[in-house]
Design a protein around this motif. Structure first.
Motif, PDB file in Angstrom:
ATOM      1  N   GLN A   3       0.828  -1.206   0.000  1.00  0.00           N
ATOM      2  CA  GLN A   3       0.000   0.000   0.000  1.00  0.00           C
ATOM      3  C   GLN A   3       0.864   1.260   0.000  1.00  0.00           C
ATOM      4  N   ILE A   4       1.929   1.246   0.821  1.00  0.00           N
ATOM      5  CA  ILE A   4       2.836   2.399   0.855  1.00  0.00           C
ATOM      6  C   ILE A   4       3.485   2.583  -0.516  1.00  0.00           C
ATOM      7  N   GLU A   5       3.949   1.482  -1.116  1.00  0.00           N
ATOM      8  CA  GLU A   5       4.596   1.556  -2.426  1.00  0.00           C
ATOM      9  C   GLU A   5       3.642   2.128  -3.471  1.00  0.00           C
ATOM     10  N   ALA A   6       2.388   1.695  -3.420  1.00  0.00           N
ATOM     11  CA  ALA A   6       1.408   2.186  -4.400  1.00  0.00           C
ATOM     12  C   ALA A   6       1.150   3.676  -4.201  1.00  0.00           C
ATOM     13  N   GLU A   7       1.034   4.121  -2.956  1.00  0.00           N
ATOM     14  CA  GLU A   7       0.764   5.534  -2.681  1.00  0.00           C
ATOM     15  C   GLU A   7       1.945   6.415  -3.084  1.00  0.00           C
ATOM     16  N   VAL A   8       3.152   5.887  -2.910  1.00  0.00           N
ATOM     17  CA  VAL A   8       4.336   6.637  -3.358  1.00  0.00           C
ATOM     18  C   VAL A   8       4.322   6.755  -4.876  1.00  0.00           C
ATOM     19  N   THR A   9       3.955   5.659  -5.531  1.00  0.00           N
ATOM     20  CA  THR A   9       3.941   5.648  -7.003  1.00  0.00           C
ATOM     21  C   THR A   9       2.916   6.633  -7.559  1.00  0.00           C
ATOM     22  N   ASN A  10       1.706   6.676  -6.974  1.00  0.00           N
ATOM     23  CA  ASN A  10       0.671   7.569  -7.521  1.00  0.00           C
ATOM     24  C   ASN A  10       0.707   8.965  -6.907  1.00  0.00           C
ATOM     25  N   GLY A  11       1.661   9.190  -5.989  1.00  0.00           N
ATOM     26  CA  GLY A  11       1.850  10.527  -5.435  1.00  0.00           C
ATOM     27  C   GLY A  11       0.811  10.951  -4.421  1.00  0.00           C
ATOM     28  N   SER A  12       0.112  10.010  -3.818  1.00  0.00           N
ATOM     29  CA  SER A  12      -0.922  10.374  -2.855  1.00  0.00           C
ATOM     30  C   SER A  12      -0.380  10.483  -1.423  1.00  0.00           C
ATOM     31  N   THR A  14       3.154  12.028   0.883  1.00  0.00           N
ATOM     32  CA  THR A  14       4.423  12.758   0.823  1.00  0.00           C
ATOM     33  C   THR A  14       5.571  11.835   1.197  1.00  0.00           C
ATOM     34  N   ALA A  15       6.769  12.211   0.770  1.00  0.00           N
ATOM     35  CA  ALA A  15       7.949  11.400   1.092  1.00  0.00           C
ATOM     36  C   ALA A  15       8.141  11.304   2.602  1.00  0.00           C
ATOM     37  N   GLU A  16       7.916  12.418   3.302  1.00  0.00           N
ATOM     38  CA  GLU A  16       8.101  12.430   4.749  1.00  0.00           C
ATOM     39  C   GLU A  16       7.133  11.474   5.441  1.00  0.00           C
ATOM     40  N   ALA A  17       5.871  11.492   5.033  1.00  0.00           N
ATOM     41  CA  ALA A  17       4.872  10.604   5.642  1.00  0.00           C
ATOM     42  C   ALA A  17       5.174   9.143   5.318  1.00  0.00           C
ATOM     43  N   ALA A  18       5.578   8.896   4.073  1.00  0.00           N
ATOM     44  CA  ALA A  18       5.902   7.531   3.669  1.00  0.00           C
ATOM     45  C   ALA A  18       7.084   6.997   4.472  1.00  0.00           C
ATOM     46  N   LEU A  19       8.079   7.836   4.692  1.00  0.00           N
ATOM     47  CA  LEU A  19       9.259   7.409   5.451  1.00  0.00           C
ATOM     48  C   LEU A  19       8.900   7.077   6.900  1.00  0.00           C
ATOM     49  N   LYS A  20       8.004   7.839   7.491  1.00  0.00           N
ATOM     50  CA  LYS A  20       7.572   7.534   8.859  1.00  0.00           C
ATOM     51  C   LYS A  20       6.873   6.177   8.917  1.00  0.00           C
ATOM     52  N   ARG A  21       6.020   5.904   7.928  1.00  0.00           N
ATOM     53  CA  ARG A  21       5.307   4.617   7.912  1.00  0.00           C
ATOM     54  C   ARG A  21       6.273   3.463   7.649  1.00  0.00           C
ATOM     55  N   LEU A  22       7.271   3.698   6.788  1.00  0.00           N
ATOM     56  CA  LEU A  22       8.271   2.661   6.511  1.00  0.00           C
ATOM     57  C   LEU A  22       9.113   2.374   7.751  1.00  0.00           C
ATOM     58  N   SER A  23       9.419   3.419   8.514  1.00  0.00           N
ATOM     59  CA  SER A  23      10.189   3.242   9.740  1.00  0.00           C
ATOM     60  C   SER A  23       9.410   2.404  10.746  1.00  0.00           C
ATOM     61  N   ALA A  24       8.115   2.691  10.863  1.00  0.00           N
ATOM     62  CA  ALA A  24       7.267   1.916  11.782  1.00  0.00           C
ATOM     63  C   ALA A  24       7.162   0.468  11.335  1.00  0.00           C
ATOM     64  N   ILE A  34      10.667  -8.482   2.729  1.00  0.00           N
ATOM     65  CA  ILE A  34       9.815  -7.351   3.112  1.00  0.00           C
ATOM     66  C   ILE A  34      10.679  -6.180   3.603  1.00  0.00           C
ATOM     67  N   GLU A  35      11.587  -6.475   4.528  1.00  0.00           N
ATOM     68  CA  GLU A  35      12.440  -5.377   5.013  1.00  0.00           C
ATOM     69  C   GLU A  35      13.346  -4.866   3.897  1.00  0.00           C
ATOM     70  N   GLU A  36      13.822  -5.765   3.053  1.00  0.00           N
ATOM     71  CA  GLU A  36      14.686  -5.324   1.955  1.00  0.00           C
ATOM     72  C   GLU A  36      13.949  -4.342   1.053  1.00  0.00           C
ATOM     73  N   ARG A  37      12.684  -4.638   0.726  1.00  0.00           N
ATOM     74  CA  ARG A  37      11.886  -3.718  -0.101  1.00  0.00           C
ATOM     75  C   ARG A  37      11.652  -2.395   0.624  1.00  0.00           C
ATOM     76  N   ALA A  38      11.388  -2.475   1.929  1.00  0.00           N
ATOM     77  CA  ALA A  38      11.150  -1.256   2.701  1.00  0.00           C
ATOM     78  C   ALA A  38      12.406  -0.381   2.734  1.00  0.00           C
ATOM     79  N   LEU A  39      13.562  -1.017   2.902  1.00  0.00           N
ATOM     80  CA  LEU A  39      14.820  -0.267   2.910  1.00  0.00           C
ATOM     81  C   LEU A  39      15.105   0.345   1.544  1.00  0.00           C
ATOM     82  N   ARG A  40      14.830  -0.433   0.492  1.00  0.00           N
ATOM     83  CA  ARG A  40      15.089   0.073  -0.854  1.00  0.00           C
ATOM     84  C   ARG A  40      14.249   1.316  -1.131  1.00  0.00           C
ATOM     85  N   LEU A  41      12.991   1.278  -0.708  1.00  0.00           N
ATOM     86  CA  LEU A  41      12.117   2.430  -0.915  1.00  0.00           C
ATOM     87  C   LEU A  41      12.559   3.596  -0.030  1.00  0.00           C
ATOM     88  N   SER A  42      12.951   3.310   1.198  1.00  0.00           N
ATOM     89  CA  SER A  42      13.447   4.369   2.095  1.00  0.00           C
ATOM     90  C   SER A  42      14.678   5.043   1.499  1.00  0.00           C
TER      91      SER A  42
END
Length: 338
Positions: A3-12, A14-24, A34-42
């Motif tokens: 879901q985070i990846e999709a929202e980043v892709t469609n721009g819905s 912000t980078a800051e909000a996405a990073l907070k959710r990825l950190s959590a 899963i963590e590897e993908r999260a780190l790659r996106l971060s």
């Protein structure tokens, strides 16, 4: 994560909000794809917002705990470039923070000459700022983990000098022992012995220091400097008697050698020696700034008293016969710089 990846892709989001959710997410989920993908996106999000610290944190985790080859051919070079960029003085990152950043990510430093230059420049900045202990720690890591055989000799002498400047002569001695190699060229062995002699002197083991210097060529100046610092007048007279410069044009260093010899003779009450110096160098000192000091020390017999000697000591030239190494002898153990 999808879901985070999709929202980043469609721009819905912000980078800051996405990073907070990825950190959590990463706090709750460690390891596997899963963590590897999260780190790659971060990593990508931090790079996009020019957050070098965030990029390094995410990139270092990918590099250390996952297959760096899966991140693409440009991943590691890009990560190394970010480290170099973070340490660039033009970014005006406070020096202590820059040193801490390098220490945290030192395993990402480029290999070869590029990486050596990176840490050498940072160590030079730390040394110039008087943060000697941090500079020594950085270069000691370089010495034992990255330096090739040819580089270890000069680097070990440099690290030892930084430990001495930081008021840690015991660490300098230990480092020189751990980095010893009989295959070093003679010039490098002699440079290391000079550092060892200084460190031994700093902890009061002067006889051992002189033993270390026994086979070192041109060690007269260093031995004389040690004797001068310790106010060993008898030893200084004996050491420098045969090393006095020729009469004639005298450099600042030559003047210092003669005047130190004169002070030693005065301290020992050897008026015949002072008369000999006057006869030999009176013309040489004529017109020099130190002429008055020379006249004061070698004047009429019995004219040198404690007040005269105090004035002579205060008026000595700043140049030392031992060159830059004299500054190392001035550092007292425990007098920490940085």
């Amino acid at each position: 994560l999808s879901q985070i990846e999709a929202e980043v892709t469609n721009g819905s989001v912000t980078a800051e909000a996405a990073l907070k959710r990825l950190s959590a997410l990463r706090y709750a989920w460690r390891g596997d794809a899963i963590e590897e993908r999260a780190l790659r996106l971060s990593y990508r999000l931090n790079a996009g917002r020019d957050d070098i610290r965030g990029s390094l944190a995410a990139g270092a985790a990918l590099f250390r705990f996952f297959d760096a080859g899966r991140q693409g051919t440009n991943f590691l070079p890009g990560l190394q470039a970010k480290l170099a960029q973070a340490l660039d003085p033009a970014r005006k990152l406070p020096l202590e923070q820059a040193a801490g950043l390098y220490w945290d990510y030192r395993d990402l430093s480029p290999s070869g000459a590029e990486g050596d230059l990176l840490v050498s420049r940072l160590a030079e900045r730390l040394q110039a700022a008087g943060v000697y202990s941090r500079a020594a720690d950085l270069l000691e890591y370089q010495l034992f983990n990255r330096a090739g055989d040819l580089a270890r000799g000069p680097l070990s002498a440099r690290v030892a000098s930084l430990h001495i400047l930081a008021g840690r002569p015991d660490k300098a001695i230990d480092l020189l022992k751990r980095s010893a190699d009989p295959n070093y060229p003679d010039a490098m062995i002699h440079a290391r012995k000079r550092m060892e002699a200084v460190a031994l002197t700093q902890i009061g083991r002067v006889s051992e220091a002189f033993a270390v210097l026994q086979d070192v060529p041109d060690a007269v100046a260093l031995r004389a400097e040690i004797l001068w610092k310790r106010r060993d007048w008898l030893g200084l007279v004996a050491e420098t008697a045969a090393a006095l410069p020729r009469a004639g044009a005298l450099s600042e260093v030559d003047q210092a050698v003669v005047l130190r010899h004169a002070i030693s003779l005065a301290m020992l009450g050897r008026e015949d020696g002072l008369a000999g110096l006057r006869s030999r160098y009176q013309v040489s000192f004529r017109g020099l700034k130190t002429a008055a000091v020379f006249d004061m020390l070698t004047g009429a017999p019995g004219s040198v008293d404690p007040e005269t000697l105090a004035r002579a000591m205060a008026a000595m030239p700043g140049a030392s016969p031992a060159g830059d190494i004299a500054a190392l002898l001035d550092r007292a153990p425990g007098k920490i710089g940085g």
